[in-house]
Design an enzyme around this catalytic site. Structure first.
Site, PDB file in Angstrom:
ATOM      1  N   PHE A 118      14.375 -14.257  -2.158  1.00  0.00           N
ATOM      2  CA  PHE A 118      14.687 -13.000  -2.846  1.00  0.00           C
ATOM      3  C   PHE A 118      14.363 -11.775  -2.000  1.00  0.00           C
ATOM      4  CE2 PHE A 118      10.167 -13.027  -3.866  1.00  0.00           C
ATOM      5  CZ  PHE A 118       9.841 -11.696  -4.123  1.00  0.00           C
ATOM      6  N   LYS A 119      13.447 -11.937  -1.055  1.00  0.00           N
ATOM      7  CA  LYS A 119      13.025 -10.768  -0.276  1.00  0.00           C
ATOM      8  C   LYS A 119      14.120 -10.253   0.651  1.00  0.00           C
ATOM      9  CE  LYS A 119       8.357 -11.914  -1.213  1.00  0.00           C
ATOM     10  NZ  LYS A 119       7.074 -12.411  -0.884  1.00  0.00           N
ATOM     11  N   ASP A 120      15.132 -11.081   0.906  1.00  0.00           N
ATOM     12  CA  ASP A 120      16.269 -10.610   1.703  1.00  0.00           C
ATOM     13  C   ASP A 120      16.974  -9.427   1.035  1.00  0.00           C
ATOM     14  OD1 ASP A 120      16.148 -12.499   3.817  1.00  0.00           O
ATOM     15  OD2 ASP A 120      17.131 -14.004   2.568  1.00  0.00           O
ATOM     16  N   LEU A 123      14.747  -6.560   2.081  1.00  0.00           N
ATOM     17  CA  LEU A 123      14.405  -6.369   3.501  1.00  0.00           C
ATOM     18  C   LEU A 123      15.604  -6.207   4.418  1.00  0.00           C
ATOM     19  CD1 LEU A 123      11.207  -8.525   3.547  1.00  0.00           C
ATOM     20  CD2 LEU A 123      11.371  -6.112   4.104  1.00  0.00           C
TER      21      LEU A 123
END
Length: 516
Positions: A118-120, A123
């Site tokens: 999910f951090k994509d 980021l």
């Protein structure tokens, strides 16, 4: 549209920063986190006007409320957003899929980006923002020694590291240092971080816990001399831009579900709840901002593992770190202190205790944080706890329940859906609330959207532990994508840090930067 300014959660003055300065600075010099001075409230017409927007169109309209057009013109913001989501494997970027439609449970899949986490979503955008601001600052500067450069330092319990690296690799005037706890991230997460060959990327394997890594990062920000020399930037969820980017999928998922339900014959309009596997509180905080802007969310459910500081706070009103972090099957949530929680506390204090006075809210929060540091706990004001309970519910999920949920989902889902351990915590918490709803018998129709935060391939050991006894199951065949299969054969680039102290990390950073 936006004249938004940003201030530190611990500030007792009226000093504010622009969006650009808040993003590039990362952590405030007083140790606080940057927050928007106000949460914009949308006109109620957005519910119909935004309903059919693409993910990218929604992102633009939400971000425009937090970023002045004078800082990023419309065309530039559109191209930053389009560039950030062009590498996602799903055209929907973050699709919402039914998991157990009969019982009202849906999954918001957040793992379709380049590193399967999910951090994509945040980021990829943050990496492009850094590049955009640096290019603008350095446009007319030929002399290499006079260019503005940024040293991004982050701590990771697994997914932030690879997502940050993939968001920043090869970016001009940016160096990236990612600290991770040795032996406490999954093999694939480590391979993703340590096999990137770009010269501006450095991975540091630290002999300690995630909290140790996070503490070191905060100490580096607090060291004025080191910070001014190397211009430290934040990529953890302490960076406001990450929270901003994550708001989009709450709106998008809400609209996706509402449209899906329109095709069904429901006389009662459902309440919609989001269930979020929570560690550092950034992901669910984005949901709080979405709700505060006017998204009709009935409740946000915090799903924790056995490191349950947030669940304990909601139940007792006491925010208390336990003795030591427990290594669980969901390592991204293995933390003692949830950094982003202070952003929520600041808003609740200002709203319920400080009579909308931001400086007073900063003073109260600052005293609570000093207490936490010196004694390991503080008890929040009753009005703050009451307000938190109005917005949030919580559930604690054990390792055994995590395994059982992965197995049960695989067994009962028509397409043998495989959950990663963090997503499984959200699903188990959802079922706990669904069960409690049915026993209440108040006739309300509630639908749950549980956030699926990572691809199961990133947690092979746990997924295999849950499913290896199932006849016909194969991790290689059923779970592992081709892209991740090739990582094991690649050469690793990693620096080991023997002691979890900031001085050791400073020495490594200085040595690496002087080589270049």
């Amino acid at each position: 549209m936006s004249h938004q300014t940003y201030r530190s959660t611990r500030s007792t003055t009226d000093q504010t920063l622009s969006f650009e300065d808040a993003v590039m600075t990362g952590l405030a010099s007083d140790g606080g986190l940057f927050v928007p001075s106000t949460i914009p409230v949308l006109k109620s017409s957005f519910i119909t006007e935004w309903k059919d927007f693409s993910f990218q169109e929604l992102a633009f309209n939400i971000m425009r409320h937090y970023v002045a057009e004078s800082e990023i013109p419309n065309d530039d913001l559109h191209s930053l957003i389009d560039k950030s989501y062009s590498s996602f494997r799903s055209s929907a970027v973050t699709p919402t899929v039914p998991l157990d439609e009969k019982r009202g449970l849906y999954l918001l899949e957040l793992f379709h980006g380049p590193t399967y986490a999910f951090k994509d979503v945040a980021l990829q955008f943050v990496g492009n923002l850094f590049e955009y601001f640096l290019e603008r600052r350095n446009k007319l500067i030929e002399d290499e020694t006079k260019r503005t450069k940024i040293t991004v330092v982050g701590a990771t319990s697994g997914d932030t590291g690879s997502a940050a690296i993939y968001g920043l690799r090869g970016k001009k005037d940016v160096s990236v240092f990612i600290l991770y706890p040795k032996g406490r991230v999954s093999p694939i997460q480590e391979q993703q971080m340590t096999t990137v060959e770009d010269d501006n990327v450095h991975t540091l394997s630290v002999n300690g816990t995630f909290d140790d890594c996070q503490d070191i990062v905060k100490e580096l920000f607090g060291d004025e001399e080191f910070n001014s020399k190397y211009n430290i930037g934040a990529v953890n969820s302490i960076n406001w831009a990450r929270i901003l980017a994550q708001m989009t999928y709450y709106f998008y998922s809400y609209f996706q579900l509402v449209k899906r339900l329109e095709g069904q014959d429901n006389a009662i309009k459902p309440d919609i709840r989001f269930v979020v596997p929570s560690g550092n509180f950034g992901d669910i905080l984005a949901g709080f901002y979405a709700k505060s802007m006017g998204l009709p969310v009935d409740k946000l459910i915090i799903a924790t593992n056995e490191n349950d500081i947030l669940d304990r706070f909601l139940k007792s009103g006491k925010y208390e770190r336990s003795g030591e972090v427990k290594a669980t099957y969901s390592p991204a949530m293995d933390i003692l202190i949830s950094s982003n929680f202070e952003r929520l506390l600041w808003f609740l204090i200002r709203e319920r205790v400080a009579n909308q006075n931001s400086c007073e809210a900063g003073a109260i929060l600052s005293s609570w944080m000093k207490q936490l540091k010196s004694s390991g706990s503080f008890t929040a004001a009753d009005a703050v706890v009451k307000s938190a309970r109005e917005h949030f519910g919580s559930a604690r999920v054990t390792d055994a329940e995590t395994l059982q949920t992965i197995r049960d989902t695989y067994d009962t889902h028509p397409s043998k859906y495989v959950l990663d351990p963090h997503s499984a915590i959200g699903v188990k918490a959802s079922y706990d609330f669904i069960k409690s709803d049915s026993s209440n018998g108040d006739g309300r129709l509630v639908k749950y959207i549980s956030l699926a935060t990572a691809h199961p391939a990133k947690f092979a050991d746990v997924v295999d532990r849950a499913l290896s006894s199932v006849e016909g199951y194969s991790f290689e065949k059923d779970v592992l994508p081709e892209e991740l299969k090739v990582l094991a054969a690649k050469k690793k680039r990693v620096t080991h840090v023997d002691l979890a102290i900031s001085q050791r990390v400073k020495e490594v950073i200085a040595a690496k930067l002087h080589v270049h």
